[in-house]
Design an enzyme around this catalytic site. Sequence first.
Site, PDB file in Angstrom:
ATOM      1  N   ASP A   1       6.017  -3.324  14.830  1.00 56.56           N
ATOM      2  CA  ASP A   1       6.427  -4.257  13.923  1.00 56.56           C
ATOM      3  C   ASP A   1       7.366  -3.618  12.709  1.00 56.56           C
ATOM      4  OD1 ASP A   1       5.511  -6.790  12.505  1.00 56.56           O
ATOM      5  OD2 ASP A   1       4.601  -5.447  11.089  1.00 56.56           O
TER       6      ASP A   1
ATOM      7  N   GLU B   1      15.229  -1.578   7.791  1.00 54.29           N
ATOM      8  CA  GLU B   1      14.797  -2.985   7.840  1.00 54.29           C
ATOM      9  C   GLU B   1      15.639  -3.772   6.872  1.00 54.29           C
ATOM     10  OE1 GLU B   1      10.351  -2.068   8.934  1.00 54.29           O
ATOM     11  OE2 GLU B   1      10.977  -2.727   6.996  1.00 54.29           O
TER      12      GLU B   1
ATOM     13  N   ARG C   1       4.774   2.446   9.764  1.00 61.16           N
ATOM     14  CA  ARG C   1       6.132   2.672   9.306  1.00 61.16           C
ATOM     15  C   ARG C   1       7.108   3.346  10.368  1.00 61.16           C
ATOM     16  NH1 ARG C   1       4.391   0.435   5.595  1.00 61.16           N
ATOM     17  NH2 ARG C   1       4.662   0.808   3.259  1.00 61.16           N
TER      18      ARG C   1
ATOM     19  N   THR D   1       0.850  -1.204  -0.144  1.00 63.41           N
ATOM     20  CA  THR D   1      -0.257  -0.203  -0.015  1.00 63.41           C
ATOM     21  C   THR D   1       0.994   1.380   0.047  1.00 63.41           C
ATOM     22  OG1 THR D   1      -1.907  -1.100   1.223  1.00 63.41           O
ATOM     23  CG2 THR D   1      -1.670   1.295   1.242  1.00 63.41           C
TER      24      THR D   1
ATOM     25  N   HIS E   1       8.249  -6.943  10.738  1.00 67.19           N
ATOM     26  CA  HIS E   1       7.404  -6.453   9.716  1.00 67.19           C
ATOM     27  C   HIS E   1       6.578  -7.425   9.196  1.00 67.19           C
ATOM     28  CE1 HIS E   1       7.067  -2.684   6.732  1.00 67.19           C
ATOM     29  NE2 HIS E   1       6.073  -3.464   6.521  1.00 67.19           N
ATOM     30  N   VAL E   2       5.657  -8.225  10.080  1.00 69.46           N
ATOM     31  CA  VAL E   2       5.021  -9.166   9.546  1.00 69.46           C
ATOM     32  C   VAL E   2       3.596  -9.033   9.961  1.00 69.46           C
ATOM     33  CG1 VAL E   2       6.936 -10.842   9.787  1.00 69.46           C
ATOM     34  CG2 VAL E   2       5.747 -10.553  11.814  1.00 69.46           C
ATOM     35  N   ALA E   3       3.125  -7.892  10.300  1.00 70.42           N
ATOM     36  CA  ALA E   3       1.803  -7.649  10.952  1.00 70.42           C
ATOM     37  C   ALA E   3       0.838  -7.821   9.708  1.00 70.42           C
ATOM     38  CB  ALA E   3       1.618  -6.144  11.530  1.00 70.42           C
ATOM     39  N   TRP E   4       1.151  -7.483   8.416  1.00 72.09           N
ATOM     40  CA  TRP E   4       0.487  -7.730   7.227  1.00 72.09           C
ATOM     41  C   TRP E   4       0.488  -9.168   6.755  1.00 72.09           C
ATOM     42  CZ3 TRP E   4       2.526  -9.351   2.747  1.00 72.09           C
ATOM     43  CH2 TRP E   4       4.199  -9.622   2.545  1.00 72.09           C
TER      44      TRP E   4
END
Length: 317
Positions: A257, A262, A233, A73, A284-287
Amino acid sequence: MQIVFLDRDTLAPSVRLGRPACAHTWIEYPTTTPAQVVERLQGASVAIVNKVRLGAAELAALPALRLIVLAATGSDNVDLAACRERGIRVCNVQGYAGPSVPEHALALMLALARNLKGWQLSLAAGRWQESGRFCFFDHGIMDLAGRQLGIIGRGTIGRDLGRRAEALGLTVRYATSLRGGEPTPDRLPLGELLQSSDILSLHCPLTEQTRHLIGAAELAAMKPGALLINVGRGGLVDEQALLAALRSGHLGGAGFDVASQEPPPADHPLMQALALPNFILTPHVAWASAGAMQRLADQVIENIDAFTAGTPLRQLV
């Protein structure tokens, strides 16, 4: 039509990535370094990217490029102004991450409010046996019910989180638009939201206006013992100031997250905070639930099909 996916490994191998209906050549790479971008996109009409940066210099060297499909997104890795000047369409994916991101944010809130990491560290250190009792009280526990959750970002994810939080008994308030906007009963100016919220959750895009939106002054304005959640972010928060607020005890806890870099290097403030009982970091795995990743992949192909049919979807430029 030549289609090139520059960073296929940003999706799990189990995700089914279909193919567009138009006649095409499909090329994909697991990862792509900045130095490889122009070479790999030479002659390509369509570029699919998740985190690879496409700046003005790269775009100037790619005269055949007509469409950039973001497998995400957020668009901060693409120079949208340069795309507009060159007539390059840019489409993203939208709405795919619910319920994955709101549920992840809630999981972080619950884990911090119940102090789960602190209890696990105490158990590993032998505190239960040392106490000699059926329970011990090393860590405080906060009930979410009756608390105020402040949300910055009233898009799909922010609203979805708000609905779930209300079901747990939280009062939900949103920040007014950062571009200005009149307060309403459920929308408060940022300063008021900071001072009144027991938990603050960030769900806005990263722009020049929102970079370090939460810095030392904003952290100091938050309630003593408040929790901060960031599944948006990394650059939204001054991470060095966050580390100081956690170490001082002013901030009750934080669940992140995302990071400004990164993966973060070993000396990054968030990596240093991992030793604290009131900080949780996920990579960074929430999505990245299975369902969310499949919806993302399906939208990528939909965007290409819509572009070739002359009816672009989810168009940013």
